[in-house]
Every structure is written in structure tokens, then in C-alpha cells.
Scaffold this motif. Structure first.
Motif, PDB file in Angstrom:
ATOM      1  N   ASP A   1      -8.787  -6.206   6.546  1.00  0.00           N
ATOM      2  CA  ASP A   1      -8.739  -4.984   5.739  1.00  0.00           C
ATOM      3  C   ASP A   1     -10.130  -4.453   5.418  1.00  0.00           C
ATOM      4  OD1 ASP A   1      -7.348  -2.940   4.464  1.00  0.00           O
ATOM      5  OD2 ASP A   1      -7.476  -3.930   2.517  1.00  0.00           O
TER       6      ASP A   1
ATOM      7  N   HIS B   1     -10.075   7.202  -1.563  1.00  0.00           N
ATOM      8  CA  HIS B   1      -9.168   6.149  -2.029  1.00  0.00           C
ATOM      9  C   HIS B   1      -8.548   6.578  -3.358  1.00  0.00           C
ATOM     10  CE1 HIS B   1     -11.369   3.832   0.938  1.00  0.00           C
ATOM     11  NE2 HIS B   1     -10.558   2.805   0.770  1.00  0.00           N
TER      12      HIS B   1
ATOM     13  N   ARG C   1      -7.459  -2.893  -2.794  1.00  0.00           N
ATOM     14  CA  ARG C   1      -8.454  -3.277  -1.783  1.00  0.00           C
ATOM     15  C   ARG C   1      -9.300  -4.448  -2.258  1.00  0.00           C
ATOM     16  NH1 ARG C   1      -9.262   0.267   2.817  1.00  0.00           N
ATOM     17  NH2 ARG C   1     -10.528  -1.521   3.378  1.00  0.00           N
TER      18      ARG C   1
END
Length: 586
Positions: free
Chosen positions: A336, A345, A353
Motif C-alpha cells: 500500500d 486523500h 493509510r
């Protein structure tokens, strides 16, 4: 020319506002007196510092106010919040009035909120009036916020160096006076027209000159900020500091020296764009277009090739082989990862995250610990028998925090010759913090160790505070930076509470060790043991922040490298677009 002159007047006004509104940094100058007047424990005193930091949680309210109110109105609302918050605390510490502890907590919260409102006004002014060099403007002005404690220490000595309550009086009145002085240039904001590439470069050189002046101001305050000589001498030194803050008004004349700097200085630095936020909107749009083209044109080798991308996608699907633990760890690090800088985001994506939480821990265990250390400087100096040097330590922390903030712009100035991912610079900036805390734990009773440790912590935390907005913008998108950065700095009040209470519990627990003095219901701990365990624990936690920062760097460096490779293709197209706009307007 009139419009260009007015925008520099606004920049100077923002510098004044930032220089005198970092009022939370001088808490340690009057905290011992506040503890004595209220008759509270160290834990309760820490809650007052936490309440001030909690003001950052409500910083979003300033953005909401700007949606409905003129900017100058928001500026004066911030000034009056500080006037009430600090003014009543001054009346309390001067024994004019008596207030319950819960109301003092509210006043600290109100004062902390005023600082966030001032910062929002300054950010809006820089972004609006310096669209092409907004990052340089932000970098310079944010740096001055770190020098507030040194300015107030010098001002306190100029009027009455023996009065701790004077700091609260200055905290309440000076920001209001500065707001009045800044009102005229704010009301006369010029219209913002697109600048030619040559004009942008010229402004960049001017910003370099202003950064040099800022360094001179910081050195001046470092040398003379803790002066304890006769009041007349201190007043003269304070006048010199005010002159250095007024001197940027000479910017229109300085601009005429740009030709000399073009030949002697500019050739050594890369000044084409931002020194604070590496990724601006134009960069990102062109960068994304380049990456999208790479998907169809495999001959462009400026990012991940197809095989690497395929391997990246499969990396999280392949099970770890017990016989190859090294490869397993590599796959965990690659899982990721960010593919490119500047992807937006939303909040719900951000908190999911791993990179964000590594960043959060690095900030939480780095800059926030430095801020809590500054809040405890008064008690630290008192416990080690250095009460007379509290002002000096406060000046050291403030001045080196200022230098750290200025240094946060250095990576972009030298990036043409030495490029390094900004998350890597963050890791380097975190190194002095654990070193300083372990130095304090080992030799805390030494005056030299106390001063060196304070300077290192101030410089490290200052760099982190200034670089954080840039890193948030680069990793998680510039358009979402307002919300995302407010999510990030929630670690400040949390850290202030956790670290401060930890230090206060250890302090009160050791109050019976060595000399024990009683002030009303409060207890003063004297001796090295008062903060020894605290320094060890803070040092270990800062090592955790360093490790998190290192992991963040390893996970993001490929995205920074890809962006830098693409930059060579982005810049020519941006210059063509700028010239096209200028020609159309003409």
C-alpha cells in the motif's frame, strides 16, 4: 508598482503578527508563579498547558468564520480572544481578582484558540497575495512564530525583568496593538495579477534576502534575548529587535539589488518555485498527466515500469516464506505504498493509510514532545537549581526553534545540487531530540548540558512544525491539506496531555526527594531526580518517532524520486503556460 509595494507591506504585517502571537511559547516564564497563586499541583499546572494546546482542536472555527466575515474582523476576533484569555490570567496572577481553577482552564483554552485564528489569517494573506511564491511566503512568516518567546523575554526585561505577570500582560495587549498596526495594509490589499516567470524569479530572490534578514534577527535575539543587565540597556536592545522587524519595509529598495544577486547568489541555489510546499497545483496536474501517459507509452522510463507495478500489486497477495524473512519484510514495507505525490486523500481514506499513521507517530513522538518540554522549562530549571536561567533557556528554545523553522526551507534551496526526499529530511531533523533527552538524563544538573539539550530540542521541533504542512500537502494532497493537517495536529493536545501528565506524576512523586518547599497547597520538587525518569522516557519515545519517520521515508522515497525525475519535463511546460497567459492578458 503600487500593487507590488502593497503586497510586500502585507508580508511585513504578517511577519509582525506571527512574531508576536506565538504566546504559548512563554508559558514557562510565568508557570511557577501561576502554580503558586492557584496553589495547585504539578499535574493541575500541566492541565493548564494542555488547555492552551487544546485550542488547536478548535482551529477549524477560524476557517468557518472566514466564510461569513471579512478577514480583518476575524483578525480582531482573534486579538480580543487573546485579550480576554491572557488579560484575566494577568489579573489573577497580580492578585487583583480570584478565579476558580475551572475558569482558568477555560481562559487558557480561549488564549490557545486565538493563536490558531491568527495563524489562519496569516496563511490566507500569504496564499492570496503571493500565489506564485506562496510557499516561500508561508515558510518565512511561519518561522517568525517561533521567535515570539525570545521577543517577549526581551520585552519583559526592558520593562520589568523581575515580574512574571508582565508576560501575561504583554501576551494580552501586544497582539491587539499589532493587529491595529496591520489593519491598513490588510484593508488595502492589491488585486492579484499573474506574474511573468521573470517576476516570479525576482520575487524569489527577494524572499532569499528576507530569509537572510530573518537569520540575522534570530542571531540577534539569541545573543541579547536573555539580557539581564540594566533596564536602560535592555530597552535599547529591545529597540534593536523592533528595528529588525521593521527593516523589511525597505523591500521595495532591496528589489533593485536583484541584478547583483542574480549573478552572485541565484546561480548557487534553485529558486524557481516553492521552498515550503514542493508540490503545487500546476506541478501535480502535469505530473499526473505524465504518469497517465506512461501507462500507454512504455518507452518513457520516468516512473515505475509495468513489471514493477505488476510486482507491486501482487506483493500483498504472496504469502511470506519462512525461509526468506528479509524478502517478507520488504514486501511488508512495499504494501500500500504511495505511487505518486499529491494524490488527494479524503479523511476516511487518510486514516486508513499506514503512511499517515507512521507520520502521525513521528510527529507525536518528535515535535510534540519538544513543545511539552518547553512548557515544563520553568519547573525543569527550578528543580535543577537554575531558576535564574529560565529566561535564558526560554530564549534558547525560542531562537533555535526559529532557526529550525528557517532550515525547513533549505532542502528546496539546495535541491538542484543535493536532492533528498522531504521525509528523509524529517528523519534527520528528528535525530537531535533523543540525543538531547539522553544528554539531559545523564548530565541534567550541568548548566552546559541543559542549554545544549534545550537548543537541540528547540531546533528539531521547529523544523518539524514548519515542514509538516509541506509534507502533509505532498503525501496526501494539497487541496485536502486544511482538513488533513488539522487531523494530524490533533496529536499536539493528546501529546500535551499524555506527556505532561506523565512528567507531572513523576515530578509530584519525587517531591519528597531532596529539598521540599511548600507554597500553599503546591509542592516544589528540587533535585535531579525530579525529571530524570521523565527525560529517559521521553528519549525512548522520541526514538520510536525516529524509527517511524525512517519507515515513512523508506516507503515514500520512490514517489519523491519519481516526482523529481518528472520535474524536468514539467518545468518547461509550466513556463510555456505562464507566458501564454501573460500574452493573452496583454
Amino acid at each position: 508598482m503600487a500593487g507590488q509595494s502593497r503586497k510586500w507591506m502585507i508580508l511585513v504585517a504578517v511577519i509582525w503578527i506571527q512574531a508576536f502571537t506565538g504566546t504559548n511559547f512563554d508559558f514557562s516564564a510565568y508557570s511557577s508563579e501561576m502554580k503558586k497563586v492557584l496553589g495547585i499541583s504539578q499535574v493541575q499546572l500541566n492541565y493548564l498547558a494542555v488547555a492552551s494546546d487544546m485550542g488547536k482542536v478548535f482551529g477549524w472555527s477560524s476557517g468557518l468564520a472566514l466564510m461569513y466575515l471579512p478577514l480583518w474582523t476575524v483578525l480582531f476576533m482573534a486579538a480580543f480572544m487573546g485579550l480576554v484569555g491572557y488579560g484575566f490570567q494577568w489579573l489573577l496572577i497580580s492578585n487583583v481578582i480570584s478565579l476558580p481553577y475551572i475558569l482558568v482552564l477555560f481562559l487558557c483554552l480561549l488564549a490557545g484558540c486565538s493563536i490558531c485564528w491568527f495563524n489562519t489569517v496569516c496563511f490566507v494573506l500569504c496564499i492570496k497575495n503571493f500565489p506564485a511564491n506562496r510557499a516561500l511566503a508561508l515558510s518565512l512568516t511561519v518561522s517568525y512564530n517561533g521567535v515570539s518567546a525570545a521577543l517577549y523575554a526581551l520585552a519583559g526585561g526592558a520593562f520589568n525583568g523581575s515580574s512574571s505577570s508582565l508576560y501575561l500582560l504583554l501576551n494580552s495587549l501586544v497582539p491587539l496593538i499589532i493587529s491595529i498596526a496591520a489593519l491598513v495594509p490588510i484593508l488595502r490589499q492589491p488585486s492579484v495579477d499573474p506574474l511573468s516567470p521573470e517576476a516570479v524569479h525576482s520575487d524569489s530572490i527577494t524572499f532569499l534576502l528576507l530569509n537572510m534578514l530573518a537569520v540575522l534577527t534570530g542571531v540577534y535575539l539569541l545573543i541579547f534575548g536573555s539580557n539581564t543587565s540594566a533596564t536602560s540597556t535592555t530597552r535599547l536592545l529591545f529597540g534593536g529587535a523592533i528595528f529588525l522587524l521593521i527593516f523589511p519595509l525597505c523591500v521595495p529598495g532591496v528589489v533593485y539589488a536583484r541584478r547583483w544577486f542574480h549573478h552572485t547568489v541565484r546561480s548557487s541555489f534553485h529558486l524557481s518555485r516553492s521552498s515550503f510546499i514542493l508540490v503545487d497545483d500546476d506541478d501535480l496536474e502535469l505530473h499526473k498527466r505524465l504518469l497517465s501517459c506512461e501507462g500507454s507509452l512504455n518507452n518513457l522510463n520516468v516512473s515505475l515500469d509495468d513489471d514493477e507495478a505488476y510486482e507491486y500489486k501482487l506483493s500483498s497477495q504472496k504469502p511470506c516464506n519462512e525461509e526468506d524473512n528479509t524478502r517478507c519484510c520488504e514486501k511488508m514495507m512495499e504494501k500500500d505504498q504511495l505511487v505518486m505525490l499529491g494524490e488527494e486523500h479524503p479523511a476516511q481514506v487518510l486514516v486508513g493509510r499506514l503512511d499517515f499513521w507512521l507520520y502521525y507517530i513521528a510527529y507525536f513522538c518528535g515535535g510534540t514532545i519538544g513543545l511539552v518540554y518547553s512548557n515544563n522549562l520553568g519547573q525543569i530549571a527550578q528543580s535543577l537549581g537554575h531558576s535564574s536561567t529560565t529566561t535564558l533557556l526560554l530564549t534558547l528554545y525560542s531562537s533555535f526553534s526559529f532557526f529550525g523553522r528557517l532550515l525547513s526551507a533549505a532542502p528546496d534551496y539546495v535541491r538542484a545540487k543535493l536532492y533528498f526526499a522531504r521525509t528523509g529530511w524529517l528523519t534527520i531533523a528528528l535525530l537531535p531530540t533523543p540525543v538531547a533527552f539522553f544528554l539531559l538524563a545523564a548530565f541534567g544538573d550541568s548548566t552546559a548540558a541543559l542549554r545544549i539539550g534545550t537548543a537541540l530540542i528547540g531546533m528539531s521541533s521547529g523544523f518539524i512544525f514548519a515542514a509538516a504542512v509541506s509534507i502533509t500537502s505532498e503525501l496526501f494532497g494539497p487541496n485536502s491539506v486544511g482538513l488533513n493537517h488539522n487531523i494530524l495536529i490533533t496529536n499536539i493536545p493528546i501529546g500535551s496531555l499524555v506527556y505532561g501528565v506523565l512528567a507531572a506524576i513523576i515530578y509530584d512523586g519525587n517531591a519528597g526527594v531532596g529539598l521540599k518547599l511548600m507554597f500553599s497547597d503546591s509542592v516544589v520538587c528540587m533535585g535531579r531526580e525530579c525529571y530524570f525518569l521523565t527525560f529517559v522516557l521521553w528519549g525512548c519515545l522520541s526514538l520510536l518517532g525516529l524509527v517511524s519517520s525512517l519507515m515513512l521515508f523508506l516507503r515514500t522515497k520512490h514517489a519523491y524520486n519519481a516526482f523529481e525525475r518528472n520535474r524536468g519535463l514539467v518545468e518547461p511546460e509550466k513556463d510555456l503556460l505562464s507566458r501564454s497567459i501573460i500574452e493573452q492578458l496583454n
